[in-house]
Design a protein around this motif. Sequence first.
Motif, PDB file in Angstrom:
ATOM      1  N   PRO A 170       0.809  -1.225   0.000  1.00 51.10           N
ATOM      2  CA  PRO A 170       0.000   0.000   0.000  1.00 51.10           C
ATOM      3  C   PRO A 170       0.843   1.276   0.000  1.00 51.10           C
ATOM      4  N   ALA A 171       1.921   1.269   0.775  1.00 56.48           N
ATOM      5  CA  ALA A 171       2.794   2.450   0.793  1.00 56.48           C
ATOM      6  C   ALA A 171       3.426   2.670  -0.572  1.00 56.48           C
ATOM      7  N   LEU A 172       3.850   1.593  -1.198  1.00 56.03           N
ATOM      8  CA  LEU A 172       4.484   1.687  -2.511  1.00 56.03           C
ATOM      9  C   LEU A 172       3.503   2.209  -3.553  1.00 56.03           C
ATOM     10  N   VAL A 173       2.261   1.733  -3.507  1.00 58.36           N
ATOM     11  CA  VAL A 173       1.232   2.194  -4.439  1.00 58.36           C
ATOM     12  C   VAL A 173       1.024   3.700  -4.325  1.00 58.36           C
ATOM     13  N   HIS A 174       1.038   4.206  -3.100  1.00 56.83           N
ATOM     14  CA  HIS A 174       0.820   5.636  -2.881  1.00 56.83           C
ATOM     15  C   HIS A 174       2.024   6.476  -3.316  1.00 56.83           C
ATOM     16  N   PHE A 175       3.220   6.004  -3.026  1.00 52.10           N
ATOM     17  CA  PHE A 175       4.407   6.833  -3.237  1.00 52.10           C
ATOM     18  C   PHE A 175       5.053   6.661  -4.608  1.00 52.10           C
ATOM     19  N   THR A 176       4.764   5.570  -5.320  1.00 53.01           N
ATOM     20  CA  THR A 176       5.395   5.352  -6.632  1.00 53.01           C
ATOM     21  C   THR A 176       5.085   6.462  -7.638  1.00 53.01           C
ATOM     22  N   PRO A 177       3.827   6.931  -7.755  1.00 52.53           N
ATOM     23  CA  PRO A 177       3.574   8.045  -8.695  1.00 52.53           C
ATOM     24  C   PRO A 177       4.413   9.277  -8.386  1.00 52.53           C
ATOM     25  N   LEU A 178       4.570   9.579  -7.098  1.00 49.82           N
ATOM     26  CA  LEU A 178       5.399  10.724  -6.709  1.00 49.82           C
ATOM     27  C   LEU A 178       6.843  10.508  -7.129  1.00 49.82           C
ATOM     28  N   LEU A 179       7.375   9.312  -6.885  1.00 50.59           N
ATOM     29  CA  LEU A 179       8.751   9.009  -7.251  1.00 50.59           C
ATOM     30  C   LEU A 179       8.969   9.133  -8.757  1.00 50.59           C
ATOM     31  N   LEU A 180       8.056   8.579  -9.534  1.00 46.67           N
ATOM     32  CA  LEU A 180       8.185   8.636 -10.995  1.00 46.67           C
ATOM     33  C   LEU A 180       8.121  10.074 -11.508  1.00 46.67           C
ATOM     34  N   LEU A 181       7.215  10.864 -10.931  1.00 46.62           N
ATOM     35  CA  LEU A 181       7.097  12.257 -11.354  1.00 46.62           C
ATOM     36  C   LEU A 181       8.332  13.067 -10.980  1.00 46.62           C
ATOM     37  N   GLN A 182       8.915  12.775  -9.813  1.00 44.21           N
ATOM     38  CA  GLN A 182      10.119  13.491  -9.409  1.00 44.21           C
ATOM     39  C   GLN A 182      11.306  13.113 -10.295  1.00 44.21           C
ATOM     40  N   ILE A 183      11.373  11.844 -10.705  1.00 39.87           N
ATOM     41  CA  ILE A 183      12.420  11.429 -11.646  1.00 39.87           C
ATOM     42  C   ILE A 183      12.238  12.172 -12.973  1.00 39.87           C
ATOM     43  N   TYR A 184      10.996  12.237 -13.453  1.00 34.49           N
ATOM     44  CA  TYR A 184      10.710  12.967 -14.682  1.00 34.49           C
ATOM     45  C   TYR A 184      11.105  14.438 -14.531  1.00 34.49           C
ATOM     46  N   ARG A 185      10.779  15.020 -13.393  1.00 32.16           N
ATOM     47  CA  ARG A 185      11.123  16.432 -13.162  1.00 32.16           C
ATOM     48  C   ARG A 185      12.630  16.640 -13.226  1.00 32.16           C
ATOM     49  N   TYR A 186      13.376  15.760 -12.590  1.00 33.46           N
ATOM     50  CA  TYR A 186      14.837  15.874 -12.587  1.00 33.46           C
ATOM     51  C   TYR A 186      15.391  15.790 -14.013  1.00 33.46           C
ATOM     52  N   VAL A 187      14.904  14.820 -14.772  1.00 31.60           N
ATOM     53  CA  VAL A 187      15.368  14.649 -16.155  1.00 31.60           C
ATOM     54  C   VAL A 187      14.990  15.863 -16.995  1.00 31.60           C
ATOM     55  N   HIS A 188      13.763  16.331 -16.823  1.00 33.62           N
ATOM     56  CA  HIS A 188      13.275  17.481 -17.587  1.00 33.62           C
ATOM     57  C   HIS A 188      14.116  18.721 -17.306  1.00 33.62           C
ATOM     58  N   VAL A 189      14.352  19.008 -16.031  1.00 29.88           N
ATOM     59  CA  VAL A 189      15.127  20.194 -15.658  1.00 29.88           C
ATOM     60  C   VAL A 189      16.568  20.060 -16.135  1.00 29.88           C
ATOM     61  N   SER A 190      17.136  18.865 -16.009  1.00 29.96           N
ATOM     62  CA  SER A 190      18.507  18.639 -16.466  1.00 29.96           C
ATOM     63  C   SER A 190      18.634  18.877 -17.964  1.00 29.96           C
ATOM     64  N   ASN A 191      17.669  18.387 -18.739  1.00 30.62           N
ATOM     65  CA  ASN A 191      17.693  18.584 -20.187  1.00 30.62           C
ATOM     66  C   ASN A 191      17.556  20.057 -20.548  1.00 30.62           C
ATOM     67  N   LYS A 192      16.711  20.779 -19.832  1.00 32.02           N
ATOM     68  CA  LYS A 192      16.544  22.206 -20.096  1.00 32.02           C
ATOM     69  C   LYS A 192      17.842  22.964 -19.815  1.00 32.02           C
ATOM     70  N   ARG A 193      18.544  22.582 -18.749  1.00 36.64           N
ATOM     71  CA  ARG A 193      19.814  23.237 -18.432  1.00 36.64           C
ATOM     72  C   ARG A 193      20.855  22.972 -19.509  1.00 36.64           C
ATOM     73  N   LYS A 194      20.882  21.727 -20.012  1.00 36.93           N
ATOM     74  CA  LYS A 194      21.819  21.381 -21.073  1.00 36.93           C
ATOM     75  C   LYS A 194      21.516  22.173 -22.337  1.00 36.93           C
ATOM     76  N   GLU A 195      20.218  22.335 -22.648  1.00 41.06           N
ATOM     77  CA  GLU A 195      19.820  23.095 -23.833  1.00 41.06           C
ATOM     78  C   GLU A 195      20.248  24.553 -23.704  1.00 41.06           C
ATOM     79  N   ARG A 196      20.102  25.130 -22.503  1.00 37.37           N
ATOM     80  CA  ARG A 196      20.505  26.522 -22.301  1.00 37.37           C
ATOM     81  C   ARG A 196      22.020  26.697 -22.452  1.00 37.37           C
TER      82      ARG A 196
END
Length: 202
Positions: A170-196
Amino acid sequence: MSYLRAFWNSPFTFWFILALPGLLIIGELLREVDKLEHLLHPTGEFAARFLIISLMITPLMFLTNGQRWVRWLMARRRYIGVAAACYTALHIAIYLLDKGSLGPILEDLVKIGIWTGWLASLIFIPLTVTSNDWSIARLGSNWKGLQKLAYAAALLVFTHWVLVDFKFGPALVHFTPLLLLQIYRYVHVSNKRKERKLTAHA
């Protein structure tokens, strides 16, 4: 239609929606003063859910390119964070009432699952106290740094949930979406910095 929109966008309506599960739990608490343990799970789960939702909103802004419904949530993110703190306070109050005296409470403190919960609760205090326009203006850029403690609180809440409930699923079900979104955020921000950087050197 304008009246309906005004009603839906009212902060009072949103607060009522956030408070509704708590009101039902309090009603049950008043009816069953001697049987409190079963109320610990719902209060803790709602505290975790609202914390998770509040932390998911920013990466959702990146993922959805700021769609209207996400911007609607973003405007109310502080309300959701405060709701998480309120359900945490209710969770603690029920826990203390269930234990009944100081002895059992102190005995529990040696358990990792318990003191991680207490530590997460302590983190909620400065986050909640500063969740207002006056604090944001006074703290300036430091406010965002302080609010990042919410991620530490999330990790502690996850640990508390797993070690107290002894159910990883149950804990994993609740927290996995948050973890995946935070990973996406990190990748997204990193790519934007590289582009700049590439643009700056072009």
